[in-house]
Design an enzyme around this catalytic site. Structure first.
Site, mmCIF file in Angstrom:
data_model
loop_
_atom_site.group_PDB
_atom_site.id
_atom_site.type_symbol
_atom_site.label_atom_id
_atom_site.label_comp_id
_atom_site.label_asym_id
_atom_site.label_seq_id
_atom_site.Cartn_x
_atom_site.Cartn_y
_atom_site.Cartn_z
ATOM 1 N N GLY A 12 0.825 -1.205 0.000
ATOM 2 C CA GLY A 12 0.000 0.000 0.000
ATOM 3 C C GLY A 12 0.858 1.254 0.000
ATOM 4 O O GLY A 12 2.090 1.193 0.066
ATOM 5 N N ASP A 13 0.187 2.400 -0.152
ATOM 6 C CA ASP A 13 0.862 3.706 -0.145
ATOM 7 C C ASP A 13 1.881 3.836 -1.277
ATOM 8 O O ASP A 13 2.915 4.466 -1.115
ATOM 9 C CB ASP A 13 1.546 3.965 1.209
ATOM 10 N N LYS A 16 -0.737 5.414 -5.683
ATOM 11 C CA LYS A 16 -1.669 5.042 -6.762
ATOM 12 C C LYS A 16 -2.560 6.208 -7.156
ATOM 13 O O LYS A 16 -2.945 6.346 -8.310
ATOM 14 C CB LYS A 16 -2.588 3.883 -6.297
ATOM 15 N N GLY A 40 -5.790 5.801 2.116
ATOM 16 C CA GLY A 40 -5.509 7.239 2.095
ATOM 17 C C GLY A 40 -4.953 7.579 0.735
ATOM 18 O O GLY A 40 -3.943 7.027 0.320
ATOM 19 N N HIS A 41 -5.655 8.425 0.007
ATOM 20 C CA HIS A 41 -5.161 8.835 -1.302
ATOM 21 C C HIS A 41 -4.846 10.318 -1.253
ATOM 22 O O HIS A 41 -5.712 11.102 -0.909
ATOM 23 C CB HIS A 41 -6.231 8.645 -2.386
ATOM 24 N N GLN A 225 -5.137 -0.001 -0.749
ATOM 25 C CA GLN A 225 -4.055 -0.789 -0.142
ATOM 26 C C GLN A 225 -3.155 -1.399 -1.235
ATOM 27 O O GLN A 225 -3.197 -0.949 -2.365
ATOM 28 C CB GLN A 225 -4.589 -1.890 0.793
HETATM 29 P P1 IMP Z 1 -7.055 -2.663 8.374
HETATM 30 O O1 IMP Z 1 -7.219 -2.573 6.906
HETATM 31 O O2 IMP Z 1 -7.378 -1.392 9.103
HETATM 32 O O3 IMP Z 1 -7.752 -3.858 8.945
HETATM 33 O O4 IMP Z 1 -5.495 -2.920 8.674
HETATM 34 C C1 IMP Z 1 -4.836 -4.129 8.309
HETATM 35 C C2 IMP Z 1 -3.403 -3.873 7.852
HETATM 36 O O5 IMP Z 1 -3.437 -3.185 6.611
HETATM 37 C C3 IMP Z 1 -2.589 -2.983 8.797
HETATM 38 O O6 IMP Z 1 -1.242 -3.401 8.740
HETATM 39 C C4 IMP Z 1 -2.737 -1.605 8.185
HETATM 40 O O7 IMP Z 1 -1.660 -0.758 8.534
HETATM 41 C C5 IMP Z 1 -2.707 -1.956 6.716
HETATM 42 N N1 IMP Z 1 -3.397 -0.979 5.871
HETATM 43 C C6 IMP Z 1 -4.729 -0.777 5.752
HETATM 44 N N2 IMP Z 1 -4.991 0.192 4.854
HETATM 45 C C7 IMP Z 1 -3.806 0.591 4.386
HETATM 46 C C8 IMP Z 1 -3.424 1.555 3.396
HETATM 47 O O8 IMP Z 1 -4.244 2.208 2.741
HETATM 48 N N3 IMP Z 1 -2.084 1.689 3.191
HETATM 49 C C9 IMP Z 1 -1.169 0.936 3.846
HETATM 50 N N4 IMP Z 1 -1.471 0.027 4.756
HETATM 51 C C10 IMP Z 1 -2.785 -0.147 5.031
#
Ligand code: IMP
Length: 426
Positions: A12-13, A16, A40-41, A225
């Site tokens: 993720g991040d 995109k 987060g975009h 993600q």
């Molecule tokens: P959840 O999606 O809140 O359940 O988190 C599960 C895992 O995905 C954790 O390690 C979060 O930090 C990671 N995660 C969730 N959304 C993002 C994102 O948009 N970018 C990066 N990591 C994410």
């Protein structure tokens, strides 16, 4: 008609949002198919920066239909807040923004459940705390789930919450005697209020997209993600609860994956990860710190510092295959200008043996030591470079080597957040 998917190939991040923003004008629909307000975009338009979490990036272009697909878990207050913020910033948001009536609804008890699960667990996941996991659990469990379409029927919603909320309260008390408790009537009132504001946006999104396909429209799918966080194909259990790879397109939108003409895998020039879980190329040293500082590697949603490390070609080879990537966009290349040499993990050592595949279990990946190839750094600010030929030789060599290792063309290179800090290689 053409369908494109922009998908992250790391954790993720990968930036995109910038690629989606660039491609939006060539499409009639932009579709989010997974995740929720955990994403987060950040999109930079000239001197304006927009931070979106639940809304598709396409929403910044009112002439494009932005679709929140059925695979998304949907938190109405967040939706309304993001819409209000955009309107305040002068962005027109109306019926160009639609949400699937089949998307699942997040309630505050999901967040409480997640908080208690994470706080009590010896092996927490390090989630974003947005109720994502518990909402998907309810979706799969069926009996305690509510979909967006149900919010539009007051009697029905009252009856559903009248059953679900007492169950949830019992469950939460079971997790902790200090758990927050929820009132079904109050929740129902709040959500009916949200529903009234959302009503013009709620549609059968699958049908809308199929009508679009029949009419020859272009559809852009925007993953949230990264593929290494995919619940089936990622570093389970340290993943999110949805299919964040292209595997989610079909189930999360109703558009069959075989309609995709183009999959752009987005990669950062290095690796980052937020939350817990294995990360073979992680740098717990000065270089990691420098990358974090230069790349401003702090979570868009939670503000947490991101873990930083070298590019992992073993992991990305795997996710590019899972996601059927046709080409790649290489992001944040400017960030590596600060380092003397750059490294790429080309294989791992697992229990004394060299392997070149991505192990299928997180506990095995935890034991993997990266085997690196080292290339010279470029030590030049490349953030103003507009043409491939003007990049330093060492930078071009790094790009070529990544492409060679991943056996995929790199078609876009980004050297800064602005749209004009983009180099097209084909
Ligand atoms: P959840 O999606 O809140 O359940 O988190 C599960 C895992 O995905 C954790 O390690 C979060 O930090 C990671 N995660 C969730 N959304 C993002 C994102 O948009 N970018 C990066 N990591 C994410």
């Amino acid at each position: 008609m053409a369908c494109t998917c922009v998908v992250g190939l790391q954790w993720g991040d990968e930036a995109k949002g910038k690629i989606v923003d660039i491609l939006t004008d060539q499409h009639d629909f932009v579709v989010r198919y997974n995740g929720g307000a955990n994403a987060g975009h950040t999109v930079v338009h000239g001197d304006r920066t927009f931070k979106l979490s639940l809304l598709p990036t396409g929403v910044l272009k009112p002439h494009v239909r932005s679709v929140i697909g059925n695979g998304v878990v949907f938190y109405p207050p967040r939706f309304l807040e993001e819409v209000a913020n955009l309107r305040t910033a002068g962005v027109r948001v109306g019926e160009n923004l639609v949400v699937s009536d089949h998307a699942h609804v997040i309630f505050p008890y999901h967040m409480e459940e997640e908080r208690l699960n994470e706080a009590g667990a010896e092996q927490s996941i390090g989630t974003t705390g947005r109720g994502i996991g518990p909402c998907y659990q309810d979706k799969v469990g069926r009996i305690a789930a509510v979909r967006v379409g149900e919010l539009l029927y007051p009697d029905h919603l009252r009856e559903r919450l009248g059953v679900i909320v007492p169950r949830k309260n019992r469950l939460l008390r079971g997790l902790s005697p200090d758990a927050k408790q929820f009132d079904a009537d109050a929740l129902c009132r709040d959500y009916l209020g949200y529903a009234e504001q959302m009503r013009p946006h709620v549609v059968n999104a699958t049908q809308l997209l199929h009508d679009g396909l029949r009419a020859g429209k272009n559809i852009l799918f925007e993953a949230a993600q990264g593929s290494l966080l995919d619940v089936d194909h990622g570093t389970y259990p340290y993943v999110t609860s949805s299919n964040s790879s292209t595997a989610g397109v079909w189930s999360g939108s109703g558009v069959p994956s075989r309609k995709l003409d183009r999959v752009i895998g987005v990669i950062k020039a290095y690796s980052t990860r937020v939350g817990r879980g294995p990360f073979p190329t992680e740098l717990n040293d000065d270089i990691g710190e420098r990358i974090r500082r230069t790349g401003r590697e702090y979570g868009t949603v939670t503000g947490r510092p991101r873990r930083c490390g070298w590019f992992d070609a073993v992991a990305v080879r795997y996710t590019a295959a899972i996601g059927a990537a046709d080409e790649m966009a290489l992001m944040l290349l400017d960030v590596l200008s600060e380092v003397d040499e750059v490294r790429i993990a080309v294989a791992y050592e697992l229990d004394g043996k060299r392997i070149d595949y991505f192990p299928s279990d997180a506990f095995l990946l935890e034991r993997c030591k990266p085997i690196y190839e080292t290339l010279p750094g470029w030590r030049v600010d490349v953030s103003g470079v507009k043409r491939q030929a003007d990049l330093p030789a060492a930078t071009r060599r790094y790009i070529d080597r990544l492409s060679e290792l991943l056996q995929l063309p790199i078609s876009i290179v980004s050297v800064g957040p602005d749209r004009d800090q983009t180099i097209y290689l084909r």
